[in-house]
Each structure stands twice: as structure tokens, then as C-alpha cells.
Design an enzyme around this catalytic site. Structure first.
Site, PDB file in Angstrom:
ATOM      1  N   LYS A   1      84.365  47.800  10.326  1.00  0.00           N
ATOM      2  CA  LYS A   1      83.220  47.291   9.590  1.00  0.00           C
ATOM      3  C   LYS A   1      81.924  47.790  10.220  1.00  0.00           C
ATOM      4  O   LYS A   1      81.764  47.807  11.431  1.00  0.00           O
ATOM      5  CB  LYS A   1      83.264  45.760   9.632  1.00  0.00           C
ATOM      6  CG  LYS A   1      82.402  45.065   8.615  1.00  0.00           C
ATOM      7  CD  LYS A   1      82.683  43.570   8.644  1.00  0.00           C
ATOM      8  CE  LYS A   1      81.859  42.835   7.614  1.00  0.00           C
ATOM      9  NZ  LYS A   1      82.146  41.380   7.643  1.00  0.00           N
TER      10      LYS A   1
ATOM     11  N   HIS B   1      94.214  38.133   7.118  1.00  0.00           N
ATOM     12  CA  HIS B   1      93.114  37.742   7.997  1.00  0.00           C
ATOM     13  C   HIS B   1      93.542  36.579   8.884  1.00  0.00           C
ATOM     14  O   HIS B   1      93.055  36.441  10.015  1.00  0.00           O
ATOM     15  CB  HIS B   1      91.878  37.366   7.179  1.00  0.00           C
ATOM     16  CG  HIS B   1      90.589  37.572   7.917  1.00  0.00           C
ATOM     17  ND1 HIS B   1      90.107  38.831   8.238  1.00  0.00           N
ATOM     18  CD2 HIS B   1      89.694  36.697   8.430  1.00  0.00           C
ATOM     19  CE1 HIS B   1      88.973  38.715   8.907  1.00  0.00           C
ATOM     20  NE2 HIS B   1      88.706  37.431   9.037  1.00  0.00           N
TER      21      HIS B   1
ATOM     22  N   ARG C   1      95.114  38.035  11.791  1.00  0.00           N
ATOM     23  CA  ARG C   1      94.041  38.491  12.701  1.00  0.00           C
ATOM     24  C   ARG C   1      93.503  37.310  13.515  1.00  0.00           C
ATOM     25  O   ARG C   1      93.290  37.430  14.724  1.00  0.00           O
ATOM     26  CB  ARG C   1      92.930  39.135  11.863  1.00  0.00           C
ATOM     27  CG  ARG C   1      91.701  39.611  12.631  1.00  0.00           C
ATOM     28  CD  ARG C   1      90.804  40.387  11.663  1.00  0.00           C
ATOM     29  NE  ARG C   1      89.411  40.467  12.079  1.00  0.00           N
ATOM     30  CZ  ARG C   1      88.908  41.438  12.849  1.00  0.00           C
ATOM     31  NH1 ARG C   1      89.699  42.377  13.317  1.00  0.00           N
ATOM     32  NH2 ARG C   1      87.617  41.461  13.133  1.00  0.00           N
TER      33      ARG C   1
END
Length: 312
Positions: free
Chosen positions: A180, A257, A260
Site C-alpha cells: 500500500k 485480513h 493478517r
């Protein structure tokens, strides 16, 4: 820059993001969507000069965003409303930089977003998730491998599906990714993750570049030498994790996610330094990484056990 026409300014701004800032296509797509909505709303109110956007116009636009509904009658979340304003603020900053007299971007306050509970799972449930795929099938082997890589590296799902074979160094167990904000970082494969990547690559009969591929329409795409059209998508990985989370009856709805989050929580619970975890996750600010501290600090649990009435 000469023009202050809203549409022209937005086009030039998006070109600037692409050429000068090297912003990802996904970010440019999102900015285009948010700013097009602004442009359409301004046009409806017969405003075609970006310099005419003042605090009163901004107030009415924010009211419009707050009341906007989709086909199901659902309003935009505070987070999505915030994304619209972030895009507008970025546009105004760029215009200021180009000596265009516009509303100061500092005057745009972002709405407070709803607090969303962070979903993660412990190592016991994670082991069940990783063991869930049927390894007698190629799909199961692929799914086991991609979940092992997710949990070993803490990659974002978009970063995972972008991986190519040549990136992976199975000897050192580390490789670089660009995440990102175009920020490069190094991530690491555990010995177990390296084992499953080897198994997966050994099973492959193609020379396609993507590390993770889908199997639908394989014959149709055999002519594509690089296999780009066979690359697994973000949505596909989301479905994979959701499928196995349901299969092993995890107590929460886990997403990529969430894996993560579980990766970061596991590291911090076992004594990893917050700065190191920040680096491994690719967070620009340590503030972002600090969302994990309230669930990982052993001393907090110790204090709870010592002082909470029902623990005595």
C-alpha cells in the site's frame, strides 16, 4: 495550471497521480469514482468552477453524502463518506500546490468512522483452518499453500494475488513486495510455508508466472503464455478463507485480513517488538500497528486477573 473547471481539474489531477505519484490503479479508480460523484453533484447545482466550492457548498455536499442511499435503501458508511472527502482534500491540496485559489483543504474535517471490532483467531484455531483443505486435490493443495503463505507473511490479500513465482526465494525464505502506498518491504516464509510452496509448485504442470492460479477455463487460456488470465483474484481468496473457516466451525467469520490480524497478534503475543511488526505489515505509521496492543499485552491480562472483581 490554467483551468479551474471541475471536470478538467479532476482529469489533470488523476493524470498527476498516475504519472508523477505512481499511485496504484486501484487507488486511481477509487479516486475517480469519488470525484466523479462530486463533479456530478456540482453540475446538478450548476457549479462548474472548482474555485466556487466554499464552506457552504461543502456543507451541502456532505449532507448529500450523508443522505445518499443505494438500491437497497442503505446509506453510505461514515468510512465511505470519509473516502469521498479524502479524495476531495487531495484534489484541493494539488490545486493549491499549482497556485489555484481554492478552499483550504485543512478546513475539511473527516467524519468519525464507526468502530469495527478487529477479527482474529488464536493459533489453535488457525491450525485447524490451515489443516482444513483436502490435500488429495490440486485445489486443496493450492488453498493450503495460500493460507500458509498468508499466515506466515501477513500479506494483504491484494499483495498475495499479485505474487509471481520468480519473486519467491525458497532458499532464504524471504522476498520483497510493494504494498500500500507503493511502499516496498521484505516478508518472510516459515519453514512450513516454504514446504507447502514447494509442494504446490511441484504439482504445477504449467510455466505461468502467477504464484496462485484458478482452475476454471484452463483449456480456454492455454494459449496465454504468461497465464495472467489464470491469476487468482482477491474475491477468490476471500471465498477460500471463508469456505474453510466455515468448514472447521471457527467461532468468528474470518477473512484474509483476519488472517493478517492473526499473524500480527501471534507475533506480538510471543514477544515481538511493535516496530518490527509495523515493518512486516507495511504500516506507514506505528499508530496503525498499535491497534493490536490492547489484545496482545500480557501485562494487561495479568492486571485484569489481579484486579477484576470476578477474578478474585
Amino acid at each position: 495550471m490554467q483551468t479551474t473547471n471541475v471536470g478538467a481539474a479532476i482529469i489533470l489531477f488523476l493524470e498527476y497521480l498516475e504519472v508523477e505519484r505512481n499511485v496504484s490503479r486501484l487507488t486511481i479508480r477509487n479516486y475517480r469514482q469519488y470525484l466523479t460523484r462530486l463533479s456530478d453533484w456540482l453540475a446538478k447545482h450548476q457549479i462548474d468552477d472548482i474555485a466556487a466550492l466554499d464552506l457552504e457548498v461543502l456543507r451541502k455536499y456532505r449532507l448529500y453524502l450523508s443522505r445518499l442511499t443505494n438500491d437497497k435503501g442503505e446509506t453510505l458508511s461514515k468510512k465511505t463518506q470519509g473516502y469521498h472527502l479524502i479524495a476531495l482534500r487531495s484534489l484541493l491540496k494539488w490545486l493549491e500546490k499549482n497556485d489555484v485559489a481554492v478552499l483550504s483543504p485543512e478546513k475539511i474535517e473527516l467524519p468519525k468512522s464507526e468502530s469495527i471490532p478487529m477479527k482474529f483467531t488464536d493459533i489453535e484455531h488457525m491450525e485447524k483452518l490451515l489443516a482444513a483443505p483436502d490435500l488429495t486435490t490440486k485445489t486443496g493443495l493450492r488453498d493450503r499453500t495460500l493460507m500458509e503463505v498468508l499466515f506466515s507473511t501477513g500479506l494483504r490479500v491484494s499483495e498475495l494475488v499479485s505474487l509471481n513465482r520468480e519473486q519467491i526465494d525458497l532458499q532464504s525464505g524471504e522476498f520483497g513486495v510493494v504494498g500500500k502506498g507503493r511502499r516496498p518491504r521484505v516478508v518472510f516464509l516459515s519453514d512450513r510455508a516454504k514446504f507447502w510452496v514447494r509442494q504446490w509448485l511441484t504439482s504445477r504442470e504449467d510455466d505461468w508466472s502467477p504464484l496462485f492460479i484458478h482452475f476454471s477455463g484452463k483449456k480456454e487460456h492455454d494459449l496465454y503464455a504468461d497465464g495472467e488470465k489464470m491469476r487468482l483474484t482477491v474475491r477468490s481468496v476471500q471465498r477460500v478463507v471463508d469456505k474453510y473457516a466455515k468448514k472447521c466451525n471457527l467461532p468468528i467469520k474470518l477473512s484474509p485480513h483476519g488472517v493478517r490480524h492473526s499473524f500480527a497478534t501471534d507475533l506480538l503475543s510471543n514477544g515481538a517488538n511493535l516496530r518490527d511488526v509495523q515493518e512486516m505489515l507495511g504500516h506507514k505509521s506505528i499508530v496503525t500497528t498499535q491497534i493490536y496492543t490492547h489484545v496482545t499485552k500480557p501485562e494487561l491480562q495479568k492486571a485484569h486477573r489481579q484486579f477484576h472483581s470476578l477474578e478474585k
